[in-house]
Design a protein around this motif. Structure first.
Motif, PDB file in Angstrom:
ATOM      1  N   TRP A 119      44.906  37.572  47.287  1.00 20.94           N
ATOM      2  CA  TRP A 119      45.391  37.728  45.925  1.00 20.94           C
ATOM      3  C   TRP A 119      44.216  37.719  44.941  1.00 20.94           C
ATOM      4  CZ3 TRP A 119      50.582  37.751  44.003  1.00 20.94           C
ATOM      5  CH2 TRP A 119      51.566  37.677  44.994  1.00 20.94           C
ATOM      6  N   THR A 120      44.356  38.489  43.861  1.00 13.66           N
ATOM      7  CA  THR A 120      43.403  38.373  42.749  1.00 13.66           C
ATOM      8  C   THR A 120      44.106  37.631  41.623  1.00 13.66           C
ATOM      9  OG1 THR A 120      44.050  40.490  41.777  1.00 13.66           O
ATOM     10  CG2 THR A 120      42.194  40.512  43.327  1.00 13.66           C
ATOM     11  N   VAL A 121      43.344  36.811  40.917  1.00 12.04           N
ATOM     12  CA  VAL A 121      43.912  36.004  39.838  1.00 12.04           C
ATOM     13  C   VAL A 121      43.039  36.167  38.600  1.00 12.04           C
ATOM     14  CG1 VAL A 121      44.688  33.711  39.131  1.00 12.04           C
ATOM     15  CG2 VAL A 121      44.684  34.328  41.561  1.00 12.04           C
ATOM     16  N   SER A 122      43.677  36.395  37.462  1.00 11.51           N
ATOM     17  CA  SER A 122      42.961  36.519  36.202  1.00 11.51           C
ATOM     18  C   SER A 122      43.717  35.740  35.124  1.00 11.51           C
ATOM     19  CB  SER A 122      42.831  37.988  35.802  1.00 11.51           C
ATOM     20  OG  SER A 122      42.061  38.109  34.619  1.00 11.51           O
ATOM     21  N   ILE A 123      43.099  35.639  33.954  1.00 10.57           N
ATOM     22  CA  ILE A 123      43.748  34.967  32.819  1.00 10.57           C
ATOM     23  C   ILE A 123      43.738  35.913  31.636  1.00 10.57           C
ATOM     24  CG2 ILE A 123      43.630  33.062  31.159  1.00 10.57           C
ATOM     25  CD1 ILE A 123      42.193  31.424  33.296  1.00 10.57           C
ATOM     26  N   GLU A 124      44.922  36.101  31.025  1.00 10.43           N
ATOM     27  CA  GLU A 124      45.029  36.828  29.759  1.00 10.43           C
ATOM     28  C   GLU A 124      45.235  35.782  28.671  1.00 10.43           C
ATOM     29  OE1 GLU A 124      48.342  39.416  30.382  1.00 10.43           O
ATOM     30  OE2 GLU A 124      47.241  40.751  31.746  1.00 10.43           O
ATOM     31  N   TYR A 125      44.276  35.692  27.750  1.00 10.04           N
ATOM     32  CA  TYR A 125      44.353  34.691  26.678  1.00 10.04           C
ATOM     33  C   TYR A 125      44.782  35.371  25.383  1.00 10.04           C
ATOM     34  CZ  TYR A 125      42.984  31.315  23.137  1.00 10.04           C
ATOM     35  OH  TYR A 125      42.986  30.452  22.080  1.00 10.04           O
ATOM     36  N   ALA A 126      45.659  34.711  24.639  1.00 10.37           N
ATOM     37  CA  ALA A 126      46.081  35.242  23.342  1.00 10.37           C
ATOM     38  C   ALA A 126      46.396  34.094  22.395  1.00 10.37           C
ATOM     39  CB  ALA A 126      47.295  36.144  23.501  1.00 10.37           C
ATOM     40  N   SER A 127      46.021  34.299  21.131  1.00 11.98           N
ATOM     41  CA  SER A 127      46.372  33.341  20.073  1.00 11.98           C
ATOM     42  C   SER A 127      46.700  34.156  18.829  1.00 11.98           C
ATOM     43  CB  SER A 127      45.198  32.392  19.798  1.00 11.98           C
ATOM     44  OG  SER A 127      44.142  33.098  19.172  1.00 11.98           O
ATOM     45  N   GLY A 128      46.916  33.491  17.710  1.00  8.87           N
ATOM     46  CA  GLY A 128      47.238  34.199  16.479  1.00  8.87           C
ATOM     47  C   GLY A 128      46.134  35.139  16.040  1.00  8.87           C
ATOM     48  N   ARG A 129      44.883  34.807  16.346  1.00 10.94           N
ATOM     49  CA  ARG A 129      43.793  35.678  15.887  1.00 10.94           C
ATOM     50  C   ARG A 129      42.802  36.104  16.963  1.00 10.94           C
ATOM     51  NH1 ARG A 129      39.171  32.507  12.809  1.00 10.94           N
ATOM     52  NH2 ARG A 129      38.928  30.703  14.153  1.00 10.94           N
ATOM     53  N   SER A 130      43.041  35.715  18.218  1.00  7.93           N
ATOM     54  CA  SER A 130      42.094  36.051  19.280  1.00  7.93           C
ATOM     55  C   SER A 130      42.803  36.560  20.526  1.00  7.93           C
ATOM     56  CB  SER A 130      41.272  34.816  19.660  1.00  7.93           C
ATOM     57  OG  SER A 130      40.597  34.287  18.560  1.00  7.93           O
ATOM     58  N   GLN A 131      42.030  37.264  21.363  1.00  8.75           N
ATOM     59  CA  GLN A 131      42.550  37.718  22.649  1.00  8.75           C
ATOM     60  C   GLN A 131      41.371  37.932  23.595  1.00  8.75           C
ATOM     61  OE1 GLN A 131      44.491  41.426  21.695  1.00  8.75           O
ATOM     62  NE2 GLN A 131      42.590  42.599  21.783  1.00  8.75           N
ATOM     63  N   GLY A 132      41.674  37.897  24.894  1.00  9.04           N
ATOM     64  CA  GLY A 132      40.621  38.133  25.882  1.00  9.04           C
ATOM     65  C   GLY A 132      41.197  38.074  27.282  1.00  9.04           C
ATOM     66  N   VAL A 133      40.493  38.711  28.218  1.00 10.21           N
ATOM     67  CA  VAL A 133      40.915  38.731  29.622  1.00 10.21           C
ATOM     68  C   VAL A 133      39.740  38.339  30.479  1.00 10.21           C
ATOM     69  CG1 VAL A 133      41.836  40.154  31.490  1.00 10.21           C
ATOM     70  CG2 VAL A 133      42.568  40.586  29.144  1.00 10.21           C
ATOM     71  N   ALA A 134      39.979  37.430  31.417  1.00 12.19           N
ATOM     72  CA  ALA A 134      38.918  36.968  32.311  1.00 12.19           C
ATOM     73  C   ALA A 134      38.718  37.940  33.451  1.00 12.19           C
ATOM     74  CB  ALA A 134      39.261  35.581  32.862  1.00 12.19           C
ATOM     75  N   ASP A 135      37.492  38.023  33.954  1.00 16.51           N
ATOM     76  CA  ASP A 135      37.243  38.722  35.218  1.00 16.51           C
ATOM     77  C   ASP A 135      38.007  37.975  36.298  1.00 16.51           C
ATOM     78  OD1 ASP A 135      35.581  40.550  34.021  1.00 16.51           O
ATOM     79  OD2 ASP A 135      33.739  39.458  34.491  1.00 16.51           O
ATOM     80  N   SER A 136      38.581  38.712  37.242  1.00 17.85           N
ATOM     81  CA  SER A 136      39.431  38.085  38.241  1.00 17.85           C
ATOM     82  C   SER A 136      38.626  37.379  39.338  1.00 17.85           C
ATOM     83  CB  SER A 136      40.356  39.114  38.871  1.00 17.85           C
ATOM     84  OG  SER A 136      39.599  40.095  39.539  1.00 17.85           O
ATOM     85  N   MET A 137      39.275  36.416  39.974  1.00 13.78           N
ATOM     86  CA  MET A 137      38.751  35.756  41.158  1.00 13.78           C
ATOM     87  C   MET A 137      39.771  36.008  42.271  1.00 13.78           C
ATOM     88  SD  MET A 137      37.327  32.101  39.681  1.00 13.78           S
ATOM     89  CE  MET A 137      36.489  31.639  41.201  1.00 13.78           C
ATOM     90  N   THR A 138      39.330  35.855  43.519  1.00 11.86           N
ATOM     91  CA  THR A 138      40.246  36.092  44.641  1.00 11.86           C
ATOM     92  C   THR A 138      40.520  34.795  45.392  1.00 11.86           C
ATOM     93  OG1 THR A 138      38.435  36.662  46.134  1.00 11.86           O
ATOM     94  CG2 THR A 138      39.489  38.459  44.955  1.00 11.86           C
ATOM     95  N   VAL A 139      41.673  34.749  46.028  1.00 15.44           N
ATOM     96  CA  VAL A 139      42.038  33.612  46.877  1.00 15.44           C
ATOM     97  C   VAL A 139      42.839  34.155  48.057  1.00 15.44           C
ATOM     98  CG1 VAL A 139      44.125  33.127  45.506  1.00 15.44           C
ATOM     99  CG2 VAL A 139      43.137  31.342  46.974  1.00 15.44           C
ATOM    100  N   VAL A 140      42.510  33.698  49.227  1.00 17.42           N
ATOM    101  CA  VAL A 140      43.269  34.113  50.414  1.00 17.42           C
ATOM    102  C   VAL A 140      44.432  33.154  50.583  1.00 17.42           C
ATOM    103  CG1 VAL A 140      43.212  34.448  52.917  1.00 17.42           C
ATOM    104  CG2 VAL A 140      41.232  35.103  51.516  1.00 17.42           C
ATOM    105  N   VAL A 141      45.631  33.666  50.428  1.00 15.92           N
ATOM    106  CA  VAL A 141      46.845  32.853  50.521  1.00 15.92           C
ATOM    107  C   VAL A 141      47.387  33.017  51.940  1.00 15.92           C
ATOM    108  CG1 VAL A 141      49.190  32.544  49.677  1.00 15.92           C
ATOM    109  CG2 VAL A 141      47.344  33.095  48.071  1.00 15.92           C
ATOM    110  N   GLU A 142      47.559  31.883  52.597  1.00 15.42           N
ATOM    111  CA  GLU A 142      48.054  31.892  53.996  1.00 15.42           C
ATOM    112  C   GLU A 142      49.550  31.602  54.033  1.00 15.42           C
ATOM    113  OE1 GLU A 142      45.671  29.288  56.383  1.00 15.42           O
ATOM    114  OE2 GLU A 142      43.834  29.966  55.436  1.00 15.42           O
TER     115      GLU A 142
END
Length: 199
Positions: A176-199
């Motif tokens: 799986w790839t995991v990222s974060i989408e951040y949002a507030s009243g005046r800001s926004q941003g998206v993190a580069d994703s990281m991976t995790v092997v889910v068993e």
């Protein structure tokens, strides 16, 4: 009479020669062990430890870390002469949304030892805000799972609350790839994703 004296002398000689040989062998091993970093001088015999979140931590230094440490020890001026390249970027503004584009960083994502939970965390490095929301996006092929968490302002950054998702909720095993989408009243941003092997 002479025979008894001779046998006593022979025993003493054997004991003395044995002791000297043992001392020479032990001394040779100690010298070789020190030079080659064998036990007891090895720093690679430390066991892995577990931190407070159950993650494995390797306390041993890599060759590069050892080399850097030795370089600074041998040349202390190198430490202060090294330029600071760890500069947090200042927020820009997105021309369409008129919101500041902030820098979001994933710090970890992992599956628990018992395989029941996937934990992820991250933060906004260059903004301090009260009203931010962090949406963790878990992706495997066409399968997408989104989970939203609050954000906690700090002195110089905003931390996303740690997200814990059950293995059952993700459904499928895989990378799986995991990222974060951040949002507030005046800001926004998206993190580069990281991976995790889910068993």
């Amino acid at each position: 009479m002479k025979q008894k004296k001779t046998s006593k002398l022979s025993r003493k000689k054997i004991i003395i020669i044995s002791l000297v040989a043992a001392i020479v062998i032990a001394g040779s091993y100690v010298a070789a062990a020190y030079y080659n970093k064998w036990l007891p001088f090895s720093d690679q015999d430390k066991a892995f430890t577990v931190d407070d979140q159950g993650r494995g931590v390797n306390p041993n230094k890599t060759k590069t870390e050892k080399k850097d440490t030795k370089n600074v020890e041998d040349n202390p001026d190198n430490k202060s002469a090294r330029p600071n390249t760890d500069v947090t970027p200042q927020p820009g503004t997105d021309p369409q949304t008129k919101k500041r584009s902030v820098y979001v960083l994933m710090t970890s994502v992992e599956q628990s030892v018992d395989k029941h939970t996937i934990t992820a965390s991250g933060f906004v490095t260059n903004a301090v805000e009260q009203d931010g929301r962090c949406t963790y996006v878990f992706t495997l092929g066409n399968r997408v799972v989104k989970k939203t968490a609050g954000a906690i302002p700090g002195p110089s950054s905003t931390s996303c609350e740690t997200m814990r998702v059950s293995r059952d909720e993700l459904g499928a095993a895989g990378k799986w790839t995991v990222s974060i989408e951040y949002a507030s009243g005046r800001s926004q941003g998206v993190a580069d994703s990281m991976t995790v092997v889910v068993e």
